[in-house]
Design a protein around this motif. Sequence first.
Motif, PDB file in Angstrom:
ATOM      1  N   SER A  99      42.985  41.118  37.220  1.00 45.72           N
ATOM      2  CA  SER A  99      43.427  41.598  38.323  1.00 45.72           C
ATOM      3  C   SER A  99      44.648  40.899  38.792  1.00 45.72           C
ATOM      4  N   GLY A 125      47.536  47.679  53.392  1.00 47.83           N
ATOM      5  CA  GLY A 125      47.429  46.891  52.206  1.00 47.83           C
ATOM      6  C   GLY A 125      48.558  46.283  52.252  1.00 47.83           C
ATOM      7  N   LEU A 128      53.669  43.798  42.202  1.00 51.78           N
ATOM      8  CA  LEU A 128      52.385  44.486  42.114  1.00 51.78           C
ATOM      9  C   LEU A 128      51.976  44.899  41.782  1.00 51.78           C
ATOM     10  N   GLU A 143      50.407  50.213  44.762  1.00 50.85           N
ATOM     11  CA  GLU A 143      50.600  50.699  46.193  1.00 50.85           C
ATOM     12  C   GLU A 143      49.005  49.915  46.711  1.00 50.85           C
ATOM     13  N   PRO A 144      48.840  48.667  47.160  1.00 53.54           N
ATOM     14  CA  PRO A 144      47.401  47.946  47.562  1.00 53.54           C
ATOM     15  C   PRO A 144      46.996  49.409  49.494  1.00 53.54           C
ATOM     16  N   TYR A 145      45.649  49.285  48.893  1.00 52.40           N
ATOM     17  CA  TYR A 145      44.645  49.674  50.062  1.00 52.40           C
ATOM     18  C   TYR A 145      44.602  48.220  50.954  1.00 52.40           C
ATOM     19  N   ASN A 172      46.668  42.573  41.222  1.00 50.04           N
ATOM     20  CA  ASN A 172      46.216  43.902  40.483  1.00 50.04           C
ATOM     21  C   ASN A 172      45.249  43.786  42.099  1.00 50.04           C
ATOM     22  N   ARG A 173      46.055  43.734  43.194  1.00 53.74           N
ATOM     23  CA  ARG A 173      45.374  44.446  44.320  1.00 53.74           C
ATOM     24  C   ARG A 173      44.515  45.007  45.391  1.00 53.74           C
ATOM     25  N   ASN A 174      44.331  45.880  43.892  1.00 50.95           N
ATOM     26  CA  ASN A 174      42.655  46.832  44.021  1.00 50.95           C
ATOM     27  C   ASN A 174      42.099  46.197  43.494  1.00 50.95           C
ATOM     28  N   SER A 191      41.183  43.348  42.530  1.00 53.21           N
ATOM     29  CA  SER A 191      41.081  41.101  42.525  1.00 53.21           C
ATOM     30  C   SER A 191      40.324  40.774  43.526  1.00 53.21           C
TER      31      SER A 191
END
Length: 186
Positions: free
Chosen positions: A52, A110, A126, A129-131, A150-152, A154
Amino acid sequence: MRRRRPEENEPEQNGGAGRTLRSIVLMLLAAVAMAFLAGNFVVMNAQVPTASMENTICIGDRIVALRPAYLFSEPERGDIIVFPCPDDESQYYVKRIIALPGETVEIREGKVYIDGAEEPLRETYLKEEPYGAAGPFEVPEKAYFVMGDNRNSSLDSRYWTHKFVPREDILGKVFLRYYPDIAWIA
């Protein structure tokens, strides 16, 4: 010729070994006490089990958090903290502070927006690219909204039942990775 007295010129045979053993035991007890105090009041050692926080902190990395980091200052946006998970206090999490007490946070496409700003937060840390979208969430006083880098991948404030990390639950501020290599964490 004067006859010498053994106690004046010869080392003590009976108490010397006892004093040496006592000194060793006292040094070991002092070392254990210092390690206990440092581990419970100064630093926190942890191993990261998930992805994450990649690429800042990777799976298996060993980190150190400074426990008294917030004795004389408040946590700031961007700080990486260690805390018990609000939904399962038996687990410790490592996440980045995104929103501060009293702020409103919203994620659109994101990107993170604070207090209705037109421009999203600039987040150079980051992984990719988060969504997704979430919020808006109003952060209560003395609490923080946190997310992984690691937004995608986490599990963070966006998904928890109890969305915010209370100030008193912050155990420390991460400042160092020491395994597999040494690096300052900012």
